[in-house]
Every structure is written in C-alpha cells, then in structure tokens.
Design a protein around this motif. Structure first.
Motif, short mmCIF file in Angstrom:
data_model
loop_
_atom_site.label_atom_id
_atom_site.label_comp_id
_atom_site.label_asym_id
_atom_site.label_seq_id
_atom_site.Cartn_x
_atom_site.Cartn_y
_atom_site.Cartn_z
N LEU A 336 0.77 -1.23 0.18
CA LEU A 336 -0.13 0.01 -0.08
C LEU A 336 0.99 1.18 -0.04
N ARG A 337 0.38 2.52 -0.41
CA ARG A 337 0.95 3.59 -0.45
C ARG A 337 1.60 4.05 0.74
N ASP A 338 0.89 4.03 1.62
CA ASP A 338 1.20 4.67 3.08
C ASP A 338 1.90 3.59 4.18
N TYR A 339 2.18 2.52 3.69
CA TYR A 339 2.64 1.52 4.71
C TYR A 339 3.93 0.82 4.30
N GLY A 340 4.47 -0.12 4.87
CA GLY A 340 5.66 -0.96 4.63
C GLY A 340 4.70 -2.05 4.25
N ALA A 341 5.44 -2.94 3.13
CA ALA A 341 5.29 -3.79 2.25
C ALA A 341 4.68 -5.02 3.32
N GLY A 342 3.58 -5.35 2.90
CA GLY A 342 2.85 -6.39 3.77
C GLY A 342 2.45 -6.20 5.18
N GLU A 343 2.34 -4.81 5.45
CA GLU A 343 1.91 -4.22 6.74
C GLU A 343 0.64 -4.41 6.76
N ALA A 344 -0.06 -4.72 7.97
CA ALA A 344 -1.46 -4.55 8.48
C ALA A 344 -1.67 -3.34 8.90
N ALA A 345 -2.51 -2.56 8.12
CA ALA A 345 -2.89 -1.45 8.51
C ALA A 345 -4.00 -1.23 9.58
N PRO A 346 -4.21 -0.22 10.43
CA PRO A 346 -5.41 0.02 11.52
C PRO A 346 -6.63 -0.37 10.61
N GLY A 347 -7.39 -1.43 11.09
CA GLY A 347 -8.72 -1.58 10.28
C GLY A 347 -8.67 -2.32 9.15
N GLY A 348 -7.36 -2.45 8.35
CA GLY A 348 -7.19 -3.25 7.16
C GLY A 348 -7.38 -4.73 7.44
N GLY A 349 -7.89 -5.33 6.18
CA GLY A 349 -8.05 -6.75 6.20
C GLY A 349 -7.85 -7.55 4.99
N LEU A 350 -7.47 -8.63 5.17
CA LEU A 350 -7.49 -9.52 3.93
C LEU A 350 -9.18 -10.11 3.77
N VAL A 351 -9.50 -9.85 2.43
CA VAL A 351 -10.86 -10.12 2.03
C VAL A 351 -11.01 -11.35 1.10
N PHE A 352 -11.61 -12.46 1.46
CA PHE A 352 -11.77 -13.62 0.65
C PHE A 352 -12.97 -13.80 0.38
N GLU A 353 -13.21 -13.50 -1.22
CA GLU A 353 -14.63 -13.58 -1.97
C GLU A 353 -14.80 -15.17 -2.47
#
Length: 416
Positions: A336-353
C-alpha cells in the motif's frame, strides 16, 4: 488544505497506483465473504515518556488507556463498515437491510470494540452480537492453543534464522539506509543519516539495541536488533497520525514521509511474522476454518468447522499478527502507498470472496487487501466510489486471481 481538495487529491493518487482489477463478469454471483481484519486505530502500547526517549520532540498523548481502540478509531472502522455495506449491496450479496453478517473477535478491548464499530456501519439497525470463544486464549488467534500446529519454538526460530542465513547482524546491516530514514524522522535530523551530535540528543538510540536471536524464558522465539526495535515506535507513530493527534514542534509529519519511514518496519514484520513456518504454527487453525467457511454450500467436503452459521459475510476481528501470519502461511503479498510492504494497517484486512461462475456454475476465490490510507484516517475522509479505501488484488501463488475453489483448497491444505 480543505477536506474537499484533499479528498479529490487522494482519489487521483489512489487511481494512479491501484493495480488493474478485472471486474467479474456480470453473470457471476458473489456468494460469501470472509474478512480477516486488524483492529482499528488504538492508543500506543508504551507511554509517551518511553516513546519520547527515542524522539527529539515530545510524543503525542492518547486519550484512552494503552492498547484501547480510540474514539476516532471506532469512527473510522464504522466508516469502513459503511463502505463494505455499499460495496456488497452493489455486488448483490447484501439486501438493503440485510443482517446476515457474523462477527467473531479476540478477547481484547480493541478487537471487541472494532467488531462493534464495524457492525455499526456494515449492519446498522441489526442485532449484531460479537461472538468469542468460550475460553481464552482463543485458538483462532493464539498459537499455543492451535490444535493443528502446536508451538515448536526451535523449529520456528530455525526457519527465521534460515531466512537471514543464520546472520541477523548482516540482515540488520542491510536495513541501515531505511532505518536511518526512520531515525531521521524521529530525531528531526536535517540530513540522512543523522549526525553523531543529533543522535546524542535523545536518551535512547536504535543502535543501542543488542542483536539477539534465541528462545526466551517463556519458550518463544525472541529476536532483537536496531532495525527490529523500530516496530513498537513505528506502530505508535502510525496510530497517533491516523488518530488525528497533534505533533507540536515536529516537522515532516505527513503521510508520504511516514510511509517512506515505515519501509524498515515492513522488513521487520516480514521476518518476524511472515516467515511461512511462523504462519504454519500460528495460523493453520484459522486457515482451515476460513477454508471451511468458504466451502460451505459449495459442494466441498470441509475438514474443519466453518465460522458462523451460513451468514453471507463473516468478520474475524484480530490483530496485526492475525493478518500478517495468515498471509505468511498462504504466501499472500500486498503493498500500500502509506505503509511498509505486507503491513497490516489499522482496520485493514484480507478479504476472501467466494464467487460462482455464471457460465459454468463453478466456484472461484478472489483475495483482496482493503485498508484506509493514512490521510483518509487522519482527516476522516468519507469513503465512497470516488474516494474508496486502498484495494489490492492478491493472486494466490501458483493459482492466480481468481483461483478455482478446488485448487485454492488444495493449496491451503498443502500449506498447513
């Protein structure tokens, strides 16, 4: 900068960096979603005094106890929940007043409060109980209780050691340029790297951290180094910025500068939590139950209990390690633009559809990472089709995007 102008700028930047995503054919049907997310913006785990020993300026102070979800954090997660609701109504998964969402949270204030806040946006007006395990620790989140892969600290440490060729000091030395950038922000240096004089202006320096790689007294792997010491400080910096706190006397405090400074933090996360053996021991149980949840109703034989009761969306509210260790196990990568590679952002998540192909009736899996940008959080930018959160399409290794459910199933079983 006015919020409207900032929102427009964020939308333009997001559109320029987002990976190309091929929309699913109109005849395809979305059948189920599982979101494995990190809690929202929380207060720092360490005191401002302790954090301030590494910075030239006073560290911002949060208004809630250490490690608790902040009021802004709850608001931001609710906004994200509203975006998910609009997204999945548009895709035909949810009805206008659909309550078919199941929430599961770990036993901490911030994970419970995050699930509650998400429900306020995703299923407003619905009775939305937050489900938890009967006893703590919960095996979905805590490795020592994971039935499929009991903790084997020596094996885990050996796997981490192999990734640095047995030389943590050499790995740390390779992080020096990125660590210098982070330190320059904390010490407010005029140049990178900071001068010797500038480094003496704080009580503690990153370089004072010893380099160790061992099993600690509790029987868990313990890694320390100057670059790894960044972790707690960086997380607190991100949380303070995202929470909208003031940084009196600081310069260079903006999303772009913080994002660049987080590169060294991303490297540490990758080593500590995304080593596949770490994921195998900590996340196999979660992976199996996630798989069973996707398989429900798809004609597949599940080898574990699904999460929930056939709801259309299942939300698992955990921690940064919940997300990154599962990603390490499954080899899922994002940036992501604002984070380190592979970092879990606050409130962010993996979405499996889980989708069903209209042409063939076969089930496929699409994986996404979804998170709000730092400025979206700091300025509480409303989420919409024009200003969406950051979304990264993640191909399943050896299978792609999308991945047929039978191949996804075999892949998960091979990793656990």
């Amino acid at each position: 900068m006015r919020l409207a102008s900032l929102a427009a700028g964020l939308a333009l930047v997001a559109s320029s960096i987002a990976p190309a995503q091929t929309p699913p054919p109109r005849e395809d049907k979305l059948e189920r979603v599982v979101i494995v997310m990190r809690h929202g913006v929380r207060s720092a785990m360490s005191s401002p005094v302790e954090l301030g020993r590494y910075s030239r300026r006073a560290f911002p102070r949060f208004k809630v106890p250490a490690g608790h979800l902040t009021a802004n954090g709850a608001t931001l997660v609710t906004m994200l929940g509203g975006w998910y609701a609009a997204q999945y109504r548009q895709l035909g998964l949810l009805g206008a007043s659909d309550c078919a969402v199941y929430y599961w949270a770990n036993h901490t204030q911030r994970t419970e409060a995050t699930a509650t806040a998400l429900a306020a946006g995703l299923t407003p007006g619905c009775a939305a109980p937050i489900h938890q395990s009967a006893a703590a620790p919960d095996p979905l989140f805590e490795a020592p209780q994971t039935p499929l892969a009991p903790l084997d600290a020596p094996r885990m440490l050996a796997a981490i050691s192999a990734r640095v060729d047995g030389d943590l000091a050499a790995w740390d030395a390779r992080q020096t340029p990125d660590r210098d950038r982070f330190e320059a922000l904390m010490l407010q240096c005029r140049r990178i790297p900071c001068s010797t004089t500038e480094r003496t202006r704080v009580q503690r320096r990153l370089g004072d951290t010893p380099i160790t790689m061992r099993i600690d007294a509790t029987g868990k792997p313990d890694l320390t180094s100057p670059s790894l010491q960044v972790a707690g400080i960086a997380e607190s910096l991100v949380m303070a910025y995202a929470d909208g706190l003031a940084f009196p006397g600081w310069s260079g405090i903006d999303a772009a500068t913080i994002g660049k400074a987080l590169t060294v933090h991303g490297a540490g996360i990758d080593l500590r939590t995304r080593t596949p053996e770490v994921g195998r021991q900590t996340s196999s149980y979660l992976a199996m139950r996630l798989l069973a949840t996707l398989q429900r109703g798809a004609g597949a034989t599940a080898l574990a209990d699904p999460i929930g009761d056939a709801e259309k969306i299942v939300v698992v509210s955990g921690h940064d390690g919940t997300v990154t260790m599962l990603a390490g196990l499954l080899g899922l990568d994002w940036a992501l633009r604002d984070y380190g590679a592979g970092e879990a952002a606050p409130g962010g998540g993996l979405v499996f559809e889980l989708w069903r192909r209209g042409a063939t009736g076969k089930s496929i899996v699409r994986v996404r990472y979804v998170a709000q940008g730092l400025d979206q959080m700091r300025y509480r930018i409303p989420l919409s089709a024009q200003t969406p959160p950051e979304i990264v399409a993640i191909p399943v290794p050896g299978c792609g995007d999308p991945c047929p459910l039978p191949r996804f199933t075999r892949y998960v079983l091979d990793q656990v």
